[in-house]
Each structure stands twice: as structure tokens, then as C-alpha cells.
Write an enzyme that holds these catalytic residues in place. Structure first.
Site, short mmCIF file in Angstrom:
data_model
loop_
_atom_site.label_atom_id
_atom_site.label_comp_id
_atom_site.label_asym_id
_atom_site.label_seq_id
_atom_site.Cartn_x
_atom_site.Cartn_y
_atom_site.Cartn_z
N ASP A 198 36.20 22.10 36.95
CA ASP A 198 36.67 21.07 37.87
C ASP A 198 36.72 21.61 39.30
O ASP A 198 36.25 20.98 40.24
CB ASP A 198 38.04 20.51 37.44
CG ASP A 198 39.08 21.60 37.15
OD1 ASP A 198 38.76 22.81 37.26
OD2 ASP A 198 40.22 21.25 36.83
N ASP A 255 38.86 27.95 42.60
CA ASP A 255 39.89 28.22 43.60
C ASP A 255 39.88 29.73 43.89
O ASP A 255 39.06 30.17 44.70
CB ASP A 255 41.22 27.72 43.01
CG ASP A 255 42.38 27.77 43.96
OD1 ASP A 255 42.19 27.44 45.13
OD2 ASP A 255 43.49 28.11 43.53
N LYS A 315 36.98 25.67 46.65
CA LYS A 315 37.79 25.97 47.83
C LYS A 315 37.48 27.40 48.24
O LYS A 315 38.18 28.34 47.85
CB LYS A 315 39.29 25.91 47.46
CG LYS A 315 39.88 24.55 47.29
CD LYS A 315 41.39 24.74 47.05
CE LYS A 315 42.06 23.49 46.60
NZ LYS A 315 43.43 23.76 46.10
N PHE A 343 46.03 20.90 47.93
CA PHE A 343 46.12 20.67 46.48
C PHE A 343 45.65 19.25 46.18
O PHE A 343 46.21 18.28 46.67
CB PHE A 343 47.54 20.90 45.98
CG PHE A 343 47.59 20.94 44.49
CD1 PHE A 343 47.20 22.09 43.81
CD2 PHE A 343 47.98 19.83 43.75
CE1 PHE A 343 47.21 22.14 42.42
CE2 PHE A 343 47.98 19.86 42.36
CZ PHE A 343 47.60 21.02 41.69
N VAL A 344 44.60 19.16 45.37
CA VAL A 344 43.99 17.86 45.11
C VAL A 344 44.15 17.46 43.64
O VAL A 344 44.26 18.32 42.76
CB VAL A 344 42.48 17.84 45.49
CG1 VAL A 344 42.32 18.00 46.99
CG2 VAL A 344 41.70 18.91 44.74
N ARG A 375 45.15 12.62 36.19
CA ARG A 375 43.78 12.95 35.77
C ARG A 375 42.85 11.74 35.76
O ARG A 375 41.65 11.86 35.96
CB ARG A 375 43.78 13.56 34.36
CG ARG A 375 44.40 14.93 34.26
CD ARG A 375 44.02 15.57 32.93
NE ARG A 375 44.85 16.71 32.58
CZ ARG A 375 44.64 17.96 32.99
NH1 ARG A 375 43.65 18.23 33.80
NH2 ARG A 375 45.43 18.94 32.61
P1 5GP Z 1 41.06 29.75 39.80
O1 5GP Z 1 41.05 30.60 38.56
O2 5GP Z 1 39.69 29.57 40.43
O3 5GP Z 1 42.09 30.21 40.79
O4 5GP Z 1 41.64 28.37 39.39
C1 5GP Z 1 40.91 27.43 38.77
C2 5GP Z 1 41.84 26.39 38.18
O5 5GP Z 1 43.02 26.20 38.96
C3 5GP Z 1 41.15 25.06 38.17
O6 5GP Z 1 40.34 24.90 37.04
C4 5GP Z 1 42.33 24.10 38.22
O7 5GP Z 1 42.82 23.88 36.92
C5 5GP Z 1 43.37 24.83 39.04
N1 5GP Z 1 43.35 24.41 40.46
C6 5GP Z 1 42.99 25.14 41.54
N2 5GP Z 1 43.09 24.41 42.67
C7 5GP Z 1 43.53 23.21 42.29
C8 5GP Z 1 43.81 21.99 43.01
O8 5GP Z 1 43.70 21.85 44.24
N3 5GP Z 1 44.23 20.95 42.25
C9 5GP Z 1 44.39 21.01 40.90
N4 5GP Z 1 44.79 19.92 40.28
N5 5GP Z 1 44.11 22.12 40.20
C10 5GP Z 1 43.69 23.21 40.89
MG MG Z 2 40.72 24.11 35.31
#
Ligand code: 5GP
Ligand code: MG
Length: 192
Positions: A110, A113, A141, A162-163, A175
Site C-alpha cells: 500500500d 514509508d 513517502k 498520515f494518509v 480502509r
Molecule cells: P514501512 O515499513 O515502510 O515504514 O511501513 C510500511 C507500512 O506502514 C505500510 O504498509 C502501512 O501499513 C504503514 N504506513 C506507513 N505510512 C502510512 C500512512 O501514511 N498511512 C497509513 N494508513 N499507513 C501507513
Molecule cells: Mg502495510
């Protein structure tokens, strides 16, 4: 033709990506991915639960459908009920090495981050003997990366807000919104 725009959810500050903008980009990316995976029997692996809505649209946009395309899911969690990653990635699912070995794995996320979840999953599939691994993400991001991670296919870059919506949640809410929007900060940091 009459088109109706969905009523804006009261907890959403701003719509970043409309339903129409998402549909147009997913259609375009679906064709691009289909061309790259023709004849490769791709194993399309979605991360639960956030990627489910995107994945459902993306696989139907893969035209012409690559022969032998299969769908699988993994669960990766790092967040709990907060908006800041714990830094640890817990993986679970029913995929066995025999399902992955020799397959061209396309991981569907999705949002990328910090990059930790996607990198951990891609490493996991490589270790399971995938013929190739690639990442497609609805959102990225880049400002938040802590580990290098560049999606092979990306729909949209977003700024550091945060989206929610189109599969993305806050505490399991939002969702099913058909657009991607910015959640009102008051919804995740209640006033004291
Ligand atoms: P990462 O491991 O890249 O830090 O995080 C990935 C996961 O963090 C995504 O799959 C999602 O579940 C959550 N996440 C990161 N940023 C956001 C955001 O802006 N909104 C939401 N709803 N989930 C996020
Ligand atoms: Mg995720």
C-alpha cells in the site's frame, strides 16, 4: 452521464488522490506490469490488509493477463494502533518455499514509508528461492526512508502526512474510502 462524488468523510482533512486519479494511474501501471511479466507466471503477493484494495484493482488492470498469474498474501505488521512504526517487522502467512521457488514474485504494498517492511519481505522471498523479486506500491513517502528502497513500479509519491483510504487504515478504520486522504490530526492525537 451523471457522476457522483462520494461524500467526504468528516475525519478527512483533504483528499490527496481522487478515485478517478487512482483509477487512471492503476490502469496505466497495470498495462506496464502486464507487458513486463508476459510469459513469466508472476506470483503476485499482497501485504495484508493495506494492499488488498489496490491489489484487487491492479491485477484486473494487468492487460493482457500474464499467463499463470497467481495471487497470494502475506501479513506484515509494524504499526499497531499508532502512526509511527515500531521499527520491527513481523511476517506471517501460509506461503511455503515450494510456492515461491523459481517464481517471479511481485510484492504489492500500500505504501512504502521507512522502507523496512518492503525490504524485509523482498529479502524473505529471495531467501525462499524466487527467480526474481520486484515491488509495486500504491504510495511512497521518500522523505521518510530509513533503509534504501525504490519501488520498481509506483503509482504516486506523497508528502510526509498520515494518509488513509483505498485500503490504508488508522486503527482498522477508513480502509473502504474510495480515495486517499489526509486524516485530521485530532483523530489520532486526541486533545488533552
Ligand atoms: P514501512 O515499513 O515502510 O515504514 O511501513 C510500511 C507500512 O506502514 C505500510 O504498509 C502501512 O501499513 C504503514 N504506513 C506507513 N505510512 C502510512 C500512512 O501514511 N498511512 C497509513 N494508513 N499507513 C501507513
Ligand atoms: Mg502495510
Amino acid at each position: 452521464m451523471v457522476t457522483s462524488s462520494p461524500t467526504l468523510h468528516p475525519d478527512i482533512d483533504e483528499v490527496l488522490l481522487t478515485q478517478e486519479a487512482i483509477a487512471a494511474r492503476v490502469a496505466q501501471l497495470g498495462r506496464e506490469i502486464a507487458a513486463q511479466y508476459a510469459g513469466k507466471r508472476p506470483l503476485v503477493v499482497g501485504t495484508l490488509k493495506g494492499a488488498v484494495v489496490f491489489m484487487a484493482d491492479l491485477v484486473r488492470a494487468m492487460e493482457p493477463t500474464p499467463e499463470g498469474l497467481q495471487l497470494e498474501f502475506v501479513r506484515a505488521s509494524s504499526y499497531g494502533a499508532g502512526t509511527v512504526s515500531s521499527g520491527k517487522v513481523a511476517l506471517s502467512g501460509t506461503l511455503a518455499p515450494a510456492d515461491v521457488e523459481g517464481r517471479h514474485v511481485l510484492l504489492v504494498e500500500d505504501i512504502v514509508d521507512s522502507g523496512r517492511t518492503a525490504v524485509a519481505l523482498l529479502e524473505h522471498f529471495k531467501a525462499m528461492g524466487a527467480a526474481s523479486v520486484a515491488l509495486v506500491s500504491l504510495l511512497s513517502k521518500p522523505a521518510r526512508r530509513t533503509v534504501p528502497c525504490e519501488p520498481d513500479f509506483l503509482c504516486f509519491e506523497v508528502e510526509d502526512k498520515f494518509v488513509v483510504g483505498y485500503g490504508l487504515d488508522f486503527d482498522e478504520q477508513y480502509r473502504s474510502l474510495p480515495y486517499v486522504g489526509v486524516l485530521r490530526p485530532a483523530c489520532y492525537s486526541p486533545a488533552e
